[in-house]
Design a protein around this motif. Structure first.
Motif, short mmCIF file in Angstrom:
data_model
loop_
_atom_site.label_atom_id
_atom_site.label_comp_id
_atom_site.label_asym_id
_atom_site.label_seq_id
_atom_site.Cartn_x
_atom_site.Cartn_y
_atom_site.Cartn_z
N CYS A 1 17.54 20.46 35.29
CA CYS A 1 18.75 21.22 35.02
C CYS A 1 19.23 21.89 36.30
CB CYS A 1 18.52 22.26 33.92
SG CYS A 1 17.42 23.62 34.40
N GLU A 2 20.46 22.36 36.26
CA GLU A 2 21.03 23.15 37.34
C GLU A 2 21.03 24.61 36.89
OE1 GLU A 2 21.96 21.83 40.31
OE2 GLU A 2 21.20 19.93 39.53
N ARG A 3 20.40 25.49 37.67
CA ARG A 3 20.22 26.88 37.25
C ARG A 3 20.86 27.85 38.24
NH1 ARG A 3 14.45 29.17 35.38
NH2 ARG A 3 15.19 28.04 33.53
N VAL A 4 21.51 28.86 37.66
CA VAL A 4 21.95 30.02 38.43
C VAL A 4 21.27 31.23 37.80
CG1 VAL A 4 23.86 31.46 39.20
CG2 VAL A 4 24.15 28.98 39.04
N ALA A 5 20.51 31.97 38.59
CA ALA A 5 19.76 33.13 38.11
C ALA A 5 20.44 34.41 38.59
CB ALA A 5 18.32 33.08 38.60
N TYR A 6 20.63 35.34 37.67
CA TYR A 6 21.24 36.63 37.98
C TYR A 6 20.17 37.72 37.98
CZ TYR A 6 25.97 34.77 37.46
OH TYR A 6 27.14 34.05 37.62
N ALA A 7 20.26 38.59 38.98
CA ALA A 7 19.35 39.73 39.12
C ALA A 7 20.18 40.98 39.34
CB ALA A 7 18.39 39.49 40.28
N PRO A 8 19.61 42.18 39.15
CA PRO A 8 20.36 43.40 39.40
C PRO A 8 20.92 43.43 40.83
CG PRO A 8 18.34 43.90 38.23
CD PRO A 8 18.26 42.45 38.61
N ALA A 9 22.12 43.96 40.98
CA ALA A 9 22.72 44.10 42.30
C ALA A 9 21.85 45.00 43.17
CB ALA A 9 24.13 44.68 42.17
N PRO A 10 22.02 44.94 44.51
CA PRO A 10 21.20 45.78 45.41
C PRO A 10 21.25 47.26 45.06
CG PRO A 10 22.37 44.12 46.67
CD PRO A 10 22.89 44.01 45.27
N LEU A 11 22.40 47.75 44.65
CA LEU A 11 22.54 49.15 44.20
C LEU A 11 23.11 49.12 42.79
CD1 LEU A 11 24.01 50.78 47.44
CD2 LEU A 11 21.66 50.91 46.59
N PRO A 12 22.27 48.75 41.81
CA PRO A 12 22.77 48.57 40.45
C PRO A 12 23.08 49.89 39.77
CG PRO A 12 20.39 48.40 40.47
CD PRO A 12 20.82 48.56 41.90
N PRO A 13 23.98 49.86 38.77
CA PRO A 13 24.21 51.06 37.96
C PRO A 13 22.92 51.48 37.25
CG PRO A 13 25.93 49.40 37.59
CD PRO A 13 24.85 48.74 38.39
N ALA A 14 22.91 52.70 36.78
CA ALA A 14 21.70 53.22 36.14
C ALA A 14 21.37 52.48 34.85
CB ALA A 14 21.89 54.71 35.85
N ASP A 15 22.36 51.82 34.25
CA ASP A 15 22.11 51.15 32.98
C ASP A 15 21.69 49.69 33.15
OD1 ASP A 15 24.51 50.23 33.92
OD2 ASP A 15 25.63 50.52 32.07
N VAL A 16 21.20 49.31 34.32
CA VAL A 16 20.71 47.96 34.56
C VAL A 16 19.21 48.04 34.86
CG1 VAL A 16 20.89 45.86 35.95
CG2 VAL A 16 22.94 47.24 35.49
#
Length: 309
Positions: free
Chosen positions: A164-179
């Motif tokens: 499969c072709e995958r794109v993985a998402y992770a919290p941004a470098p400075l994520p909001p408090a609700d992540v």
């Protein structure tokens, strides 16, 4: 510090999305999460099974506990590139993954019968840090667990190749408090399979064009913004195994049974999923809020001087 993560314990929830739902969910992640450094990656998973495919048969029965064994590679294949031999277990909805990282050549030799330590020494990784990690005591302990699984289900052989072709998402470098920092969301597209028990078989698409499988991986409750995004896109959890779906697709005797069960369970799953998401939303809204204080009831006696009723 390890060169790669070798142990996971988390909740993994899958959603089968059409093209519109997938795009809606990607937009909902903006400002909260972003694609990781690997970007779009080709993921190849080689599942091992008995000649009767008892491992996937048992998994499709949805027992309280189930396990699979696979070889997984990310990106381009190279003999000295990193590959993982993984045990993936699931117990009461929680996924436990234990894996060893070694070279692709070592992984093939190991699954072919060579002792793990000998395979790593003969076919080392190009990265010296990862090569040292592959032979560390922790990795040898996990390899011993893999050996036990192989012995328990022997003989095992390559059964199904999933790509499969995958794109993985992770919290941004400075994520909001609700992540949550450990929140991870993947989108798998162009999923295809090859039945390795069928001579001359080729890669065959598993999903309809434009469809994707989104997987939310977290150790705790989903944040409120994610639950609301799932509600807005009408995305509901589904029991979807790539290996299981491929097995049902390539085994004609299994396809009618799978379709009948899916038809019977679809409405029930959707209703239950909606209830579960409402519960997740309530839990997320209450998470971190100040606990409410309740006054203890005043105990009164049945009559003066008597015992409390």
């Amino acid at each position: 510090m390890t060169a790669f993560t070798d142990v996971f314990e988390r909740k993994e929830v899958k959603y089968r999305l059409d093209a519109r739902q997938a795009e809606t969910m990607r937009r909902a992640l903006e400002g909260h999460m972003e694609p990781d450094a690997y970007g779009r990656t080709t993921v190849r998973s080689l599942y091992l099974d008995t000649p009767e495919r008892t491992l996937i048969e048992r998994s499709l029965d949805k027992p309280l506990y189930k396990e699979k064994l696979r070889l997984r590679c990310y990106g381009a294949l190279a003999d000295d590139g990193l590959a993982f031999v993984e045990i993936k277990k699931k117990f009461e909805g929680i996924v436990y993954k234990r894996r060893v990282g070694c070279s692709y050549a070592a992984a093939r030799a190991y699954l072919g019968g060579m002792p793990y330590e000998d395979a790593c020494a003969r076919f080392p990784l190009a990265d010296p840090v990862a090569a040292a990690e592959s032979c560390a005591p922790r990795s040898q302990q996990i390899a011993a667990e893999i050996d036990q699984l192989i012995a328990r289900h022997a003989p095992l052989a390559p059964s199904m190749l999933i790509r499969c072709e995958r794109v993985a998402y992770a919290p941004a470098p400075l994520p909001p408090a609700d992540v949550p920092r450990d929140l991870r969301i993947t989108f798998d597209e162009r999923i295809a399979y090859r039945d390795l028990f069928a001579p001359g078989s080729s890669m065959t698409p598993l999903l309809r064009a434009g469809e994707a499988v989104m997987e939310v991986k977290a150790s705790g409750p989903f944040p409120l913004w994610l639950v609301e995004a799932l509600d807005a896109s009408r995305a509901y959890p589904t029991s979807f195994s790539k290996y299981g779906a491929a097995y049902c697709a390539c085994e004609p005797t299994q396809r009618p049974v799978a379709e009948v069960l899916e038809a019977k369970c679809r409405d029930v799953r959707a209703a239950q999923a909606a209830v579960d998401q409402q519960a997740e939303r309530l839990a997320a809204s209450l998470h971190g809020s100040r606990p409410r204080r309740f006054r203890a009831p005043i105990m009164t006696s049945a009559k003066k001087g008597g015992r409390c009723a």
